[in-house]
Design a protein around this motif. Structure first.
Motif, mmCIF file in Angstrom:
data_model
loop_
_atom_site.group_PDB
_atom_site.id
_atom_site.type_symbol
_atom_site.label_atom_id
_atom_site.label_comp_id
_atom_site.label_asym_id
_atom_site.label_seq_id
_atom_site.Cartn_x
_atom_site.Cartn_y
_atom_site.Cartn_z
ATOM 1 N N SER A 129 -13.256 32.433 -35.471
ATOM 2 C CA SER A 129 -12.346 31.543 -36.205
ATOM 3 C C SER A 129 -11.362 30.882 -35.255
ATOM 4 C CB SER A 129 -11.596 32.333 -37.288
ATOM 5 O OG SER A 129 -10.649 31.505 -37.938
ATOM 6 N N LEU A 130 -10.873 31.648 -34.284
ATOM 7 C CA LEU A 130 -9.946 31.115 -33.297
ATOM 8 C C LEU A 130 -10.640 30.077 -32.422
ATOM 9 C CD1 LEU A 130 -7.066 31.311 -32.203
ATOM 10 C CD2 LEU A 130 -7.853 33.139 -30.662
ATOM 11 N N LEU A 131 -11.904 30.402 -32.062
ATOM 12 C CA LEU A 131 -12.669 29.443 -31.260
ATOM 13 C C LEU A 131 -12.918 28.151 -32.056
ATOM 14 C CD1 LEU A 131 -14.264 28.808 -28.670
ATOM 15 C CD2 LEU A 131 -16.270 29.904 -29.739
ATOM 16 N N TRP A 132 -13.209 28.327 -33.334
ATOM 17 C CA TRP A 132 -13.453 27.146 -34.203
ATOM 18 C C TRP A 132 -12.200 26.292 -34.290
ATOM 19 C CZ3 TRP A 132 -17.883 25.384 -36.350
ATOM 20 C CH2 TRP A 132 -17.800 24.405 -37.279
ATOM 21 N N THR A 133 -11.007 26.927 -34.357
ATOM 22 C CA THR A 133 -9.733 26.200 -34.434
ATOM 23 C C THR A 133 -9.498 25.413 -33.160
ATOM 24 O OG1 THR A 133 -8.803 27.889 -35.887
ATOM 25 C CG2 THR A 133 -7.238 26.471 -34.712
ATOM 26 N N VAL A 134 -9.724 26.057 -31.998
ATOM 27 C CA VAL A 134 -9.509 25.387 -30.707
ATOM 28 C C VAL A 134 -10.514 24.252 -30.538
ATOM 29 C CG1 VAL A 134 -9.595 25.694 -28.211
ATOM 30 C CG2 VAL A 134 -8.512 27.430 -29.645
ATOM 31 N N ALA A 135 -11.757 24.471 -31.002
ATOM 32 C CA ALA A 135 -12.803 23.471 -30.803
ATOM 33 C C ALA A 135 -12.520 22.206 -31.598
ATOM 34 C CB ALA A 135 -14.154 24.061 -31.208
ATOM 35 N N ARG A 136 -11.693 22.281 -32.673
ATOM 36 C CA ARG A 136 -11.398 21.106 -33.465
ATOM 37 C C ARG A 136 -10.335 20.228 -32.816
ATOM 38 N NH1 ARG A 136 -10.005 23.130 -39.301
ATOM 39 N NH2 ARG A 136 -9.750 20.866 -39.575
ATOM 40 N N ALA A 137 -9.667 20.742 -31.794
ATOM 41 C CA ALA A 137 -8.666 19.920 -31.088
ATOM 42 C C ALA A 137 -9.364 18.824 -30.289
ATOM 43 C CB ALA A 137 -7.841 20.820 -30.168
ATOM 44 N N PRO A 138 -8.585 17.767 -29.931
ATOM 45 C CA PRO A 138 -9.205 16.685 -29.139
ATOM 46 C C PRO A 138 -9.762 17.218 -27.826
ATOM 47 C CG PRO A 138 -7.061 16.010 -30.006
ATOM 48 C CD PRO A 138 -7.175 17.445 -30.284
ATOM 49 N N SER A 139 -10.852 16.593 -27.412
ATOM 50 C CA SER A 139 -11.524 17.038 -26.205
ATOM 51 C C SER A 139 -10.661 16.771 -24.999
ATOM 52 C CB SER A 139 -12.871 16.322 -26.049
ATOM 53 O OG SER A 139 -13.689 16.602 -27.148
ATOM 54 N N GLY A 140 -10.826 17.603 -24.044
ATOM 55 C CA GLY A 140 -10.101 17.464 -22.799
ATOM 56 C C GLY A 140 -10.130 18.769 -22.044
ATOM 57 N N SER A 141 -9.516 18.765 -20.879
ATOM 58 C CA SER A 141 -9.548 19.950 -20.024
ATOM 59 C C SER A 141 -8.789 21.093 -20.663
ATOM 60 C CB SER A 141 -8.964 19.618 -18.648
ATOM 61 O OG SER A 141 -7.615 19.161 -18.786
ATOM 62 N N LEU A 142 -7.704 20.794 -21.367
ATOM 63 C CA LEU A 142 -6.943 21.879 -21.991
ATOM 64 C C LEU A 142 -7.745 22.496 -23.131
ATOM 65 C CD1 LEU A 142 -3.351 20.359 -22.050
ATOM 66 C CD2 LEU A 142 -4.238 22.132 -20.532
ATOM 67 N N GLN A 143 -8.442 21.617 -23.870
ATOM 68 C CA GLN A 143 -9.296 22.170 -24.936
ATOM 69 C C GLN A 143 -10.366 23.067 -24.370
ATOM 70 O OE1 GLN A 143 -12.389 19.865 -26.432
ATOM 71 N NE2 GLN A 143 -12.209 20.556 -28.593
ATOM 72 N N LEU A 144 -10.940 22.623 -23.266
ATOM 73 C CA LEU A 144 -11.994 23.428 -22.633
ATOM 74 C C LEU A 144 -11.442 24.748 -22.131
ATOM 75 C CD1 LEU A 144 -14.897 23.657 -21.709
ATOM 76 C CD2 LEU A 144 -14.273 22.464 -19.587
ATOM 77 N N ALA A 145 -10.241 24.700 -21.583
ATOM 78 C CA ALA A 145 -9.620 25.935 -21.095
ATOM 79 C C ALA A 145 -9.388 26.898 -22.226
ATOM 80 C CB ALA A 145 -8.325 25.613 -20.366
ATOM 81 N N CYS A 146 -8.943 26.345 -23.374
ATOM 82 C CA CYS A 146 -8.735 27.204 -24.531
ATOM 83 C C CYS A 146 -10.035 27.828 -25.007
ATOM 84 C CB CYS A 146 -8.095 26.391 -25.660
ATOM 85 S SG CYS A 146 -6.377 25.948 -25.297
ATOM 86 N N CYS A 147 -11.088 27.027 -25.000
ATOM 87 C CA CYS A 147 -12.401 27.557 -25.424
ATOM 88 C C CYS A 147 -12.871 28.659 -24.482
ATOM 89 C CB CYS A 147 -13.429 26.428 -25.485
ATOM 90 S SG CYS A 147 -13.140 25.285 -26.835
ATOM 91 N N VAL A 148 -12.667 28.448 -23.201
ATOM 92 C CA VAL A 148 -13.069 29.467 -22.214
ATOM 93 C C VAL A 148 -12.281 30.751 -22.448
ATOM 94 C CG1 VAL A 148 -13.041 30.046 -19.763
ATOM 95 C CG2 VAL A 148 -13.827 27.800 -20.503
ATOM 96 N N ALA A 149 -10.994 30.641 -22.767
ATOM 97 C CA ALA A 149 -10.172 31.824 -23.008
ATOM 98 C C ALA A 149 -10.691 32.616 -24.188
ATOM 99 C CB ALA A 149 -8.724 31.417 -23.208
ATOM 100 N N VAL A 150 -11.049 31.884 -25.276
ATOM 101 C CA VAL A 150 -11.559 32.585 -26.459
ATOM 102 C C VAL A 150 -12.912 33.213 -26.175
ATOM 103 C CG1 VAL A 150 -12.292 32.321 -28.839
ATOM 104 C CG2 VAL A 150 -10.275 31.116 -28.015
ATOM 105 N N LEU A 151 -13.794 32.501 -25.485
ATOM 106 C CA LEU A 151 -15.121 33.054 -25.162
ATOM 107 C C LEU A 151 -15.000 34.272 -24.240
ATOM 108 C CD1 LEU A 151 -17.166 29.760 -24.648
ATOM 109 C CD2 LEU A 151 -17.322 31.390 -26.533
#
Length: 884
Positions: A129-151
């Motif tokens: 659910s947290l990953l899904w929330t981060v993934a809905r944010a606009p794309s960019g390096s910060l979004q990717l960093a957030c996704c990596v943190a959740v994964l």
């Protein structure tokens, strides 16, 4: 050890239900519960790291969202991230409590596993659910960093719980469920479900592998523990032990009890095996040493060893070993076992002693004596040495055994053994063959004088009195001697010939020694043939009885007959009882013969007048048989004669083993009513005690006292008179045996004997002839034979000079005795009776004589003085030619 599980049991174990395999249901198997406990403990160790990772990841997401520019659009998800972090922290903390709190750890493992699985599923769902929330944010390096943190958080969580297969599967289920919530039904969900299925299969397979491995490990551990317990029990309670050595033969393990027995405490490990034990080189199959096997890396088995430092080797072991190699075939050392041989060797030594030595006397027994004799005779090297063999038998030992008891007999045998050993010393080997029979092997001694002297010394030593239980006992010893190789070159022949010599020694009166001679073997073979013929004679009825009259000295009437057995052999002719009766006694036939004689004599005596008795000889062997009274009763009943008409003649031999049974036998026989006569009195072992104790009705005076009793100067008459006086005093009759000359009848009558028996009244006759004798003149006996007792005569043919009233002449001497001679060639006119003459019996010596009778050129002369016949050989000029 436990055997491996059967295939059917393993298949049943593999078919366990899925909840049990994943540890979500109760499982009665303790091994599975223990496995789940260990895996939960493993997760408990890693879960704090997972919690920390989760919190770090959430914090990192918040930080990235806060520092992101407004254009990135991450600031709007900060509240959502905070909510997820709070829920995630609470859930992870609860899981930590289930894993670590003492109160909750008391729950059954499967319940804790359920809670963990549900909690992991929740963590996984929140993480997605947290990953899904981060993934809905606009794309960019910060979004990717957030996704990596959740994964990363999801990955660390997965690794933390991977040991528990149900939790791993719960992780997947949580992700798929949240994906369905977030994305709805569609292709992503289908793909997720596909991979969830794959995860389920893998998790299930891994769970089964975990359970199987745990059960196998537990089984192996159980077997190992059992093996350890059994080995420890075997070492502690049994005689066995174990050892292990490295490549150099140095011990790495040795059972504690052997270490203690060696006196090494804990110092045995590290020492070479060959320094602790040394082998018994006398044992068979030990040509190769322990050092050889250690160096050559070869197996060995059942080697007898003792402590290398023990000089007397009080303790012995049997040791075995084999080389050990690893899976690659590389030599690793030795492993082996051993067992205590001390008691076994003691038992074997005792068995050997009992097998080779007499248990009573400690002397060599029959087996050892035979072995020693075989080895002594089988000389292979060096000059041949003769070997002599003594075979000895104790005289009168049975009487000691019967009167004093077997314990006294055993004591006597021990003392005899001691005297024998002292007497023989180092000259030979002394052994006891059994009973009162002993044997001595004398290597290197063949001189007959030496052997005779040694025999006399042994006989004298053994004949000295023994003191047993306060009683003085005297016995004797007879010895038979055989010398190898003259008397036999093998043990069997030598023993046989020594036995024949012993038989001869006993026959010669006992208490003597005899050397073997060939005629002894001939005699033994003759006795064996005679024995075989005796057996055939008994079965064929070849015996018959003859009867010699017993005459009253007062009336000259026949008052009885003595039954005498006769055997007319088809090839030997008439065999004397003196020849076959001893053989019958030796081979056990005398009782059968004696019974036949008794029954036959009674049956034939039944035809005689009722006043005539019949006498039957009873041997000592018959007398010792308790069935004799019954046999006598049966014979009397069968024949119908009165008991008083039967007279049993018993020799003094029955008193050699005088016991209470003898008294009982006399009492039983007298109770029947038969008469008892003591036969051959005055010979053998005569004792007045016999007359005092035994109820005899008659004494029979042996013929050796009767013969010559009528000769002037003979003292036999005085002996007969003494016996008659004794018998009269005791109320017994007397019979003089062997009366052959008529002038002895008057002498015997004058001496007071009541009866006469001998050739003077006729030779033994058959029963019919005896009946005829009884019918003639009312059974009056008629004397026959020589009227006057004559000295024994020697036949010869010799010339001699005589002188009658100074007139010389020549005559020939036909026979001569100490009292007179018969001459041939002497003619005298007129009455020759009483004519005096002189005769030259020895050269140039004349002897006075008178003529007693003369007819047909022959004359009998009587010397004035008794002549010594040995003087006939002193004259060299005498021409003497013996004719008989």
């Amino acid at each position: 050890m436990y055997a491996p599980l059967p295939v059917a049991d393993r298949r049943a174990r593999d078919r366990s239900p899925a909840p049990a395999v994943f540890g979500l249901g109760e499982d009665a198997r303790e091994q599975v519960a223990e496995l789940l406990d260990r895996k939960l403990a493993q997760v408990a160790e890693t879960w704090p790291i997972a919690i920390a990772t989760q919190m770090v990841a959430c914090a990192l997401l918040v930080a990235l969202a806060l520092i992101a520019p407004p254009a990135a659009g991450l600031g709007t998800i900060v509240p959502s991230i905070s909510i997820h972090a709070a829920i995630l922290a609470a859930l992870s903390a609860g899981m930590f409590g289930v894993l670590r709190l003492p109160g909750l750890r008391e729950w059954p493992a499967y319940k804790r596993n359920r809670a963990l699985t549900v909690g992991v599923a929740g963590v996984a769902a929140l993480s997605l659910s947290l990953l899904w929330t981060v993934a809905r944010a606009p794309s960019g390096s910060l979004q990717l960093a957030c996704c990596v943190a959740v994964l990363g958080m999801i990955a660390v969580t997965a690794v933390s719980v991977h040991a528990v297969r149900a939790a791993t599967l719960g992780l997947g289920v949580g992700i798929v469920v949240m994906l369905a919530v977030c994305a709805g039904i569609g292709m992503p969900l289908l793909v997720a479900i596909l991979f969830l299925g794959s995860l389920g299969i893998v998790a299930h397979r891994l769970a089964r592998i975990d359970v199987a491995q745990e059960l196998s490990r537990a089984e192996d551990a159980s077997e190992g523990r059992l093996a350890i317990r059994m080995v420890a029990e075997f070492e502690d309670q049994g005689t066995g032990w174990f050892w292990e050595a490295d490549r150099q033969g140095r011990l790495t393990y040795l059972s504690a009890k052997v270490t203690d027995e060696l006196g090494l405490a804990d110092d045995a490990v590290g020492q070479p095996l060959t320094d602790l034990f040394r082998m018994d080189n006398d044992a068979p199959g030990t040509e190769r040493t322990l050092a050889f096997h250690i160096a050559s890396r070869t197996s060995f088995s059942d080697y007898s060893v003792c402590a290398a430092t023990s000089p007397d080797c009080e303790r012995w072991w049997s040791i075995s070993g084999r080389p050990v190699v690893d899976d690659l075939g590389r030599f690793q050392g030795f492993i082996g076992s051993g067992r205590d041989l001390t008691e076994q060797r003691k038992s074997e030594a005792e068995i050997t002693r009992l097998a080779l030595f007499d248990g009573l006397t400690g002397l060599a027994n029959r087996q050892r004596m035979r072995s020693s004799l075989d080895k002594t005779l089988a000389q292979k090297t060096g000059p041949y040495r003769a070997t002599s063999l003594f075979l000895m038998d104790l005289d009168r030992f049975k009487a000691v055994n019967d009167t004093l008891g077997h314990q006294a007999g055993d004591t006597l045998l021990k003392q005899v053994a001691q005297r024998l050993q002292r007497g023989i010393a180092d000259a030979g080997l002394v052994g006891r063959l059994g009973g009162d029979e002993f044997q001595v092997v004398l290597p290197g001694i063949a001189d007959r004088d030496t052997l005779a002297a040694l025999s006399r010394e042994v006989i004298a030593s053994l004949s000295e009195p023994y003191f047993i239980s306060g009683t003085s006992v005297t016995i004797g010893c007879s010895i038979g001697i055989a010398i190898a190789p003259d008397d036999g070159d093998d043990a069997e022949t030598l023993v046989r010939n020594a036995d024949l010599a012993l038989y001869a020694a006993k026959a010669d009166g006992r208490g003597v020694h005899r050397f073997y001679s060939d005629d002894m073997l001939t005699g033994a073979r003759t006795r064996k043939l005679l024995e075989d013929d005796l057996r055939a004679a008994i079965s064929d009825g070849a015996f018959h009885l003859c009867y010699q009259p017993i005459v009253s000295t007062k009336s000259a009437q026949i008052v009885g007959y003595e039954a005498l057995i006769r055997w007319d052999h088809p090839t030997r002719g008439l065999v004397s009882p003196a020849d076959f009766i001893p053989v019958a006694e030796e081979c056990g036939l005398i009782e059968a013969i004696g019974e036949w004689v008794l029954r036959t004599a009674c049956l034939e005596a039944a035809r005689w007048p009722g006043s005539v008795r019949v006498a039957v000889n009873v041997s000592p062997i018959q007398f010792a048989n308790p069935a004799l009274p019954a046999l006598v009763t049966s014979a009397l009943a069968q024949s119908g004669i009165a008991a008083g008409r039967l007279e049993l003649e018993i020799t003094e031999g029955v008193f050699l083993d005088e016991t209470r049974s003898s008294e009982q036998m006399f009492k039983a026989l007298k109770g029947i009513g038969v008469r008892l006569a003591l036969d051959d009195f005055g010979t053998g072992y005569s004792s007045l005690g016999y007359l005092r104790n035994a109820p005899f009705d008659k004494i029979k005076i042996d013929q050796s006292f009767v013969r010559g009793a009528a000769e002037p100067g003979n003292r036999n008459a005085a002996i007969i008179k003494a016996i008659v006086t004794l018998a009269d005093t005791l109320g017994m009759e007397t019979t003089a045996e062997g009366v052959e000359v008529q002038d002895e009848i008057d002498l015997i009558r004058d001496l007071g004997c009541s009866h006469i028996q001998g050739y003077v009244y006729g030779r033994p006759v058959r029963a019919d002839e005896a009946l005829r004798q009884l019918e003639v003149e009312n059974g009056t006996a008629t004397a026959s034979g020589f009227k006057v007792t004559r000295a024994p005569r020697t036949k010869m043919l010799r010339s001699a000079r005589i002188s009658i009233d100074g007139v010389p002449g020549d005559v020939r001497i036909r026979d001569i005795s100490t009292s007179g001679a018969m001459l041939d060639g002497l003619r005298i006119a007129g009455n020759p009776d009483g004519v005096e003459l002189e005769i030259e019996l020895v050269e140039h010596q004349m002897f006075a004589a008178r003529i007693r009778w003369a007819r047909a050129g022959k004359a009998g002369i009587e010397f004035h003085e008794a002549f010594n016949l040995e003087r006939l050989n002193q004259g060299h000029s005498a021409r003497l030619r013996r004719t008989g």
